[in-house]
Write an enzyme that holds these catalytic residues in place. Structure first.
Site, PDB file in Angstrom:
ATOM      1  N   GLN A 104      26.806 -79.585 -49.722  1.00 22.56           N
ATOM      2  CA  GLN A 104      28.059 -78.910 -50.040  1.00 22.56           C
ATOM      3  C   GLN A 104      28.711 -78.427 -48.740  1.00 22.56           C
ATOM      4  OE1 GLN A 104      27.514 -76.226 -53.799  1.00 22.56           O
ATOM      5  NE2 GLN A 104      25.523 -76.384 -52.770  1.00 22.56           N
ATOM      6  N   VAL A 106      30.352 -78.295 -45.005  1.00 22.47           N
ATOM      7  CA  VAL A 106      31.443 -79.054 -44.350  1.00 22.47           C
ATOM      8  C   VAL A 106      31.310 -78.993 -42.832  1.00 22.47           C
ATOM      9  CG1 VAL A 106      33.031 -78.651 -46.291  1.00 22.47           C
ATOM     10  CG2 VAL A 106      32.961 -77.005 -44.409  1.00 22.47           C
ATOM     11  N   ASP A 107      30.078 -78.577 -42.361  1.00 22.62           N
ATOM     12  CA  ASP A 107      29.917 -78.305 -40.917  1.00 22.62           C
ATOM     13  C   ASP A 107      29.387 -79.486 -40.115  1.00 22.62           C
ATOM     14  OD1 ASP A 107      27.031 -76.225 -41.817  1.00 22.62           O
ATOM     15  OD2 ASP A 107      27.134 -78.385 -41.492  1.00 22.62           O
ATOM     16  N   HIS A 122      31.924 -81.712 -50.431  1.00 19.15           N
ATOM     17  CA  HIS A 122      33.114 -80.877 -50.239  1.00 19.15           C
ATOM     18  C   HIS A 122      33.885 -81.222 -48.974  1.00 19.15           C
ATOM     19  CE1 HIS A 122      31.054 -77.613 -52.932  1.00 19.15           C
ATOM     20  NE2 HIS A 122      31.492 -78.648 -53.623  1.00 19.15           N
ATOM     21  N   CYS A 133      50.635 -87.151 -47.857  1.00 13.86           N
ATOM     22  CA  CYS A 133      50.340 -88.601 -47.968  1.00 13.86           C
ATOM     23  C   CYS A 133      48.885 -88.939 -47.666  1.00 13.86           C
ATOM     24  CB  CYS A 133      51.256 -89.382 -47.025  1.00 13.86           C
ATOM     25  SG  CYS A 133      50.894 -89.105 -45.273  1.00 13.86           S
ATOM     26  N   CYS A 151      52.673 -83.954 -40.346  1.00 15.95           N
ATOM     27  CA  CYS A 151      52.417 -85.399 -40.355  1.00 15.95           C
ATOM     28  C   CYS A 151      53.594 -86.129 -39.717  1.00 15.95           C
ATOM     29  CB  CYS A 151      52.232 -85.827 -41.816  1.00 15.95           C
ATOM     30  SG  CYS A 151      52.100 -87.583 -42.079  1.00 15.95           S
ATOM     31  N   CYS A 154      55.366 -88.356 -42.704  1.00 13.12           N
ATOM     32  CA  CYS A 154      56.151 -87.824 -43.843  1.00 13.12           C
ATOM     33  C   CYS A 154      56.500 -86.354 -43.658  1.00 13.12           C
ATOM     34  CB  CYS A 154      55.354 -88.000 -45.145  1.00 13.12           C
ATOM     35  SG  CYS A 154      54.010 -86.822 -45.312  1.00 13.12           S
ATOM     36  N   THR A 192      21.420 -72.812 -51.365  1.00 12.82           N
ATOM     37  CA  THR A 192      22.656 -72.723 -52.150  1.00 12.82           C
ATOM     38  C   THR A 192      22.491 -71.720 -53.286  1.00 12.82           C
ATOM     39  OG1 THR A 192      24.287 -73.938 -53.489  1.00 12.82           O
ATOM     40  CG2 THR A 192      22.013 -74.752 -53.560  1.00 12.82           C
TER      41      THR A 192
HETATM   42  C1  BV8 Z   1      36.324 -79.196 -59.390  1.00 10.96           C
HETATM   43  C2  BV8 Z   1      35.899 -75.265 -49.580  1.00 10.96           C
HETATM   44  C3  BV8 Z   1      37.435 -80.434 -61.075  1.00 10.96           C
HETATM   45  C4  BV8 Z   1      35.150 -75.992 -48.525  1.00 10.96           C
HETATM   46  C5  BV8 Z   1      34.663 -74.470 -51.513  1.00 10.96           C
HETATM   47  C6  BV8 Z   1      32.611 -76.383 -64.212  1.00 10.96           C
HETATM   48  C7  BV8 Z   1      32.802 -77.734 -63.901  1.00 10.96           C
HETATM   49  C8  BV8 Z   1      33.705 -78.115 -62.927  1.00 10.96           C
HETATM   50  C9  BV8 Z   1      34.413 -77.140 -62.202  1.00 10.96           C
HETATM   51  C10 BV8 Z   1      34.239 -75.811 -62.504  1.00 10.96           C
HETATM   52  C11 BV8 Z   1      33.335 -75.425 -63.503  1.00 10.96           C
HETATM   53  N1  BV8 Z   1      33.374 -74.081 -63.570  1.00 10.96           N
HETATM   54  C12 BV8 Z   1      34.245 -73.602 -62.641  1.00 10.96           C
HETATM   55  C13 BV8 Z   1      34.793 -74.626 -61.991  1.00 10.96           C
HETATM   56  C14 BV8 Z   1      35.765 -74.506 -60.920  1.00 10.96           C
HETATM   57  C15 BV8 Z   1      35.132 -74.348 -59.543  1.00 10.96           C
HETATM   58  C16 BV8 Z   1      33.865 -73.548 -59.525  1.00 10.96           C
HETATM   59  O1  BV8 Z   1      32.780 -74.094 -59.527  1.00 10.96           O
HETATM   60  N2  BV8 Z   1      34.010 -72.230 -59.481  1.00 10.96           N
HETATM   61  C17 BV8 Z   1      32.826 -71.371 -59.426  1.00 10.96           C
HETATM   62  C18 BV8 Z   1      33.010 -70.325 -58.335  1.00 10.96           C
HETATM   63  C19 BV8 Z   1      32.631 -70.776 -60.796  1.00 10.96           C
HETATM   64  N3  BV8 Z   1      34.864 -75.666 -58.976  1.00 10.96           N
HETATM   65  C20 BV8 Z   1      35.847 -76.342 -58.371  1.00 10.96           C
HETATM   66  O2  BV8 Z   1      36.996 -75.939 -58.338  1.00 10.96           O
HETATM   67  C21 BV8 Z   1      35.489 -77.663 -57.726  1.00 10.96           C
HETATM   68  N4  BV8 Z   1      36.440 -78.670 -58.172  1.00 10.96           N
HETATM   69  O3  BV8 Z   1      35.457 -78.899 -60.139  1.00 10.96           O
HETATM   70  O4  BV8 Z   1      37.335 -80.112 -59.693  1.00 10.96           O
HETATM   71  C22 BV8 Z   1      38.423 -79.458 -61.628  1.00 10.96           C
HETATM   72  C23 BV8 Z   1      39.747 -79.568 -61.230  1.00 10.96           C
HETATM   73  C24 BV8 Z   1      40.698 -78.688 -61.786  1.00 10.96           C
HETATM   74  C25 BV8 Z   1      40.287 -77.694 -62.678  1.00 10.96           C
HETATM   75  C26 BV8 Z   1      38.923 -77.561 -63.028  1.00 10.96           C
HETATM   76  C27 BV8 Z   1      37.997 -78.453 -62.507  1.00 10.96           C
HETATM   77  C28 BV8 Z   1      35.590 -77.564 -56.201  1.00 10.96           C
HETATM   78  C29 BV8 Z   1      34.403 -76.832 -55.628  1.00 10.96           C
HETATM   79  C30 BV8 Z   1      34.469 -76.770 -54.086  1.00 10.96           C
HETATM   80  C31 BV8 Z   1      35.113 -75.483 -53.688  1.00 10.96           C
HETATM   81  N5  BV8 Z   1      35.191 -75.426 -52.235  1.00 10.96           N
HETATM   82  N6  BV8 Z   1      34.996 -74.315 -50.225  1.00 10.96           N
HETATM   83  C32 BV8 Z   1      34.805 -74.998 -47.434  1.00 10.96           C
HETATM   84  O5  BV8 Z   1      35.740 -74.388 -46.877  1.00 10.96           O
HETATM   85  O6  BV8 Z   1      33.597 -74.839 -47.147  1.00 10.96           O
HETATM   86  S1  BV8 Z   1      33.574 -73.342 -52.202  1.00 10.96           S
HETATM   87  C33 BV8 Z   1      32.250 -72.918 -51.213  1.00 10.96           C
HETATM   88  O7  BV8 Z   1      31.121 -72.754 -52.119  1.00 10.96           O
HETATM   89  C34 BV8 Z   1      31.805 -73.942 -50.197  1.00 10.96           C
HETATM   90  O8  BV8 Z   1      32.383 -75.218 -50.407  1.00 10.96           O
HETATM   91  C35 BV8 Z   1      30.321 -74.074 -50.462  1.00 10.96           C
HETATM   92  O9  BV8 Z   1      29.931 -75.357 -50.124  1.00 10.96           O
HETATM   93  C36 BV8 Z   1      30.244 -73.835 -51.918  1.00 10.96           C
HETATM   94  C37 BV8 Z   1      28.855 -73.479 -52.421  1.00 10.96           C
HETATM   95  O10 BV8 Z   1      28.400 -72.312 -51.746  1.00 10.96           O
HETATM   96  P1  BV8 Z   1      26.885 -72.316 -51.164  1.00 10.96           P
HETATM   97  O11 BV8 Z   1      26.752 -73.463 -50.220  1.00 10.96           O
HETATM   98  O12 BV8 Z   1      25.923 -72.239 -52.282  1.00 10.96           O
HETATM   99  O13 BV8 Z   1      26.896 -70.992 -50.290  1.00 10.96           O
HETATM  100  P2  BV8 Z   1      26.667 -69.496 -50.820  1.00 10.96           P
HETATM  101  O14 BV8 Z   1      27.115 -68.580 -49.729  1.00 10.96           O
HETATM  102  O15 BV8 Z   1      27.240 -69.336 -52.184  1.00 10.96           O
HETATM  103  O16 BV8 Z   1      25.077 -69.390 -50.975  1.00 10.96           O
HETATM  104  C38 BV8 Z   1      24.248 -69.487 -49.827  1.00 10.96           C
HETATM  105  C39 BV8 Z   1      22.825 -69.332 -50.307  1.00 10.96           C
HETATM  106  O17 BV8 Z   1      21.960 -69.512 -49.194  1.00 10.96           O
HETATM  107  C40 BV8 Z   1      22.500 -67.955 -50.880  1.00 10.96           C
HETATM  108  O18 BV8 Z   1      21.885 -68.125 -52.146  1.00 10.96           O
HETATM  109  C41 BV8 Z   1      21.517 -67.344 -49.870  1.00 10.96           C
HETATM  110  O19 BV8 Z   1      20.522 -66.576 -50.530  1.00 10.96           O
HETATM  111  C42 BV8 Z   1      20.925 -68.558 -49.243  1.00 10.96           C
HETATM  112  N7  BV8 Z   1      20.451 -68.385 -47.868  1.00 10.96           N
HETATM  113  C43 BV8 Z   1      20.922 -67.539 -46.917  1.00 10.96           C
HETATM  114  N8  BV8 Z   1      20.229 -67.734 -45.762  1.00 10.96           N
HETATM  115  C44 BV8 Z   1      19.335 -68.728 -45.999  1.00 10.96           C
HETATM  116  C45 BV8 Z   1      19.477 -69.155 -47.339  1.00 10.96           C
HETATM  117  N9  BV8 Z   1      18.724 -70.134 -47.879  1.00 10.96           N
HETATM  118  C46 BV8 Z   1      17.807 -70.711 -47.085  1.00 10.96           C
HETATM  119  N10 BV8 Z   1      17.612 -70.372 -45.790  1.00 10.96           N
HETATM  120  C47 BV8 Z   1      18.354 -69.394 -45.213  1.00 10.96           C
HETATM  121  N11 BV8 Z   1      18.156 -69.052 -43.928  1.00 10.96           N
HETATM  122 ZN    ZN Z   2      51.981 -87.463 -44.402  1.00  8.38          ZN
END
Ligand code: BV8
Ligand code: ZN
Length: 251
Positions: A104, A106-107, A122, A133, A151, A154, A192
């Site tokens: 997930q 993007v790095d 992602h 475009c 762009c 466009c 995650t």
């Molecule tokens: C979509 C941009 C269709 C990139 C991000 C059900 C089905 C489908 C969609 C949905 C659904 N319910 C809700 C939705 C909508 C939404 C969603 O899921 N919302 C959630 C919040 C409820 N999903 C979407 O919109 C997705 N699109 O489904 O399209 C659609 C279209 C229209 C209408 C409806 C549906 C798009 C999802 C992508 C969003 N983009 N960011 C960027 O800038 O990075 S979100 C963001 O969260 C990042 O992308 C990231 O990748 C993602 C997940 O986060 P994690 O990686 O899990 O990070 P987090 O901080 O949460 O957790 C870190 C974990 O690591 C912690 O648990 C911590 O304890 C642990 N940790 C810490 N240190 C360590 C460690 N673990 C191990 N070692 C360590 N050292």
């Molecule tokens: Zn363009």
């Protein structure tokens, strides 16, 4: 409470019989490389509203603000290196016949560590595209000083090539990830919170198809009750330990 060594040995016993493993990583695997996570207490979403920073509407209403956040993240990334968690996955990829790495993140740190086939659900902040475009654009500088621009074809705004909330994931990537989740014998969920869909569906798909589910996360998550085994350790600490025991047993 089972000793860590025994837990690792039990996992290695299973891994030795697996030829198909799928891994889903999140921001946590890059935390030990100095990259902020999103939902940890000091994560990005503790300071910013995700809808303002990680949505198309957010970008359109304040392009400079969103653009500068991604440039800031690129600047942090510029001085970040893959950690031992990323590097352990590179070694597992060499040993396991069908090793499917889905992220997930993007790095680009998995690729920088040497992982060959990385499915980026992602997108990537290393790439940009025109918001109108979709023409691809690349940053000419990676120190966070790239200016917001338009762009040349466009005149649309150039945006990061990432998937924002409400945007569909790239079809080929999510389809491959779902197929790999149905086929694998063992599924690792690493770093995650399992909060974001459809990525968070992948371990359930794997479980329903009979896979053994391993979660690596210092905290409890929405996936934890589904996991067959959990390692509540930083991934950069525990993955090298699992790899070491595994490599001792395969040679
Ligand atoms: C979509 C941009 C269709 C990139 C991000 C059900 C089905 C489908 C969609 C949905 C659904 N319910 C809700 C939705 C909508 C939404 C969603 O899921 N919302 C959630 C919040 C409820 N999903 C979407 O919109 C997705 N699109 O489904 O399209 C659609 C279209 C229209 C209408 C409806 C549906 C798009 C999802 C992508 C969003 N983009 N960011 C960027 O800038 O990075 S979100 C963001 O969260 C990042 O992308 C990231 O990748 C993602 C997940 O986060 P994690 O990686 O899990 O990070 P987090 O901080 O949460 O957790 C870190 C974990 O690591 C912690 O648990 C911590 O304890 C642990 N940790 C810490 N240190 C360590 C460690 N673990 C191990 N070692 C360590 N050292
Ligand atoms: Zn363009």
């Amino acid at each position: 409470m089972m000793k860590l060594d025994d837990k690792i040995n039990n996992l290695v016993d299973i891994l030795l019989n697996c030829s198909n493993v799928t891994v889903l990583t999140g921001a946590g695997i890059s935390a030990e490389s100095g990259i902020n996570t999103f939902r940890d207490p000091d994560g990005y979403w503790s300071k910013f509203n995700p809808q303002e920073l990680a949505s198309k509407d957010g970008f359109i209403s304040n392009p400079e603000f969103v653009w500068s956040w991604y440039q800031y993240r690129l600047k942090v990334l510029h001085s970040s290196e893959p950690n031992s968690g990323h590097k352990s996955l590179v070694e597992f990829e060499k040993h396991i016949k069908q090793f499917n790495l889905v992220t997930q993140n993007v790095d680009g740190l998995h690729q920088k560590a040497g992982s060959k086939d990385v499915i980026e659900l992602h997108g990537s902040i290393v790439r940009n595209k025109c918001i109108e475009c979709n023409l691809p654009y690349h940053n000419s500088v990676f120190d966070g000083s790239q200016l917001l621009s338009k762009c040349y074809l466009c005149n649309g705004l150039i945006r990061p090539d990432v998937v924002w909330f409400g945007e569909f994931l790239p079809e080929e990537e999510i389809n491959r990830a779902e197929v790999y989740s149905t086929e694998c014998e063992l599924f690792f969920s690493i770093g995650t919170s399992s909060e974001v869909y459809p990525a968070a569906n992948l371990p359930s798909i794997a479980k329903n198809c009979g896979a053994f589910i391993v979660e690596i996360n210092p905290n409890f998550t929405s996936l934890s009750s589904l996991a067959d085994v959990r390692f509540e350790y930083p991934s950069g600490e525990i993955l090298p330990k699992i790899l070491e025991k595994y490599e001792m047993r395969i040679t």
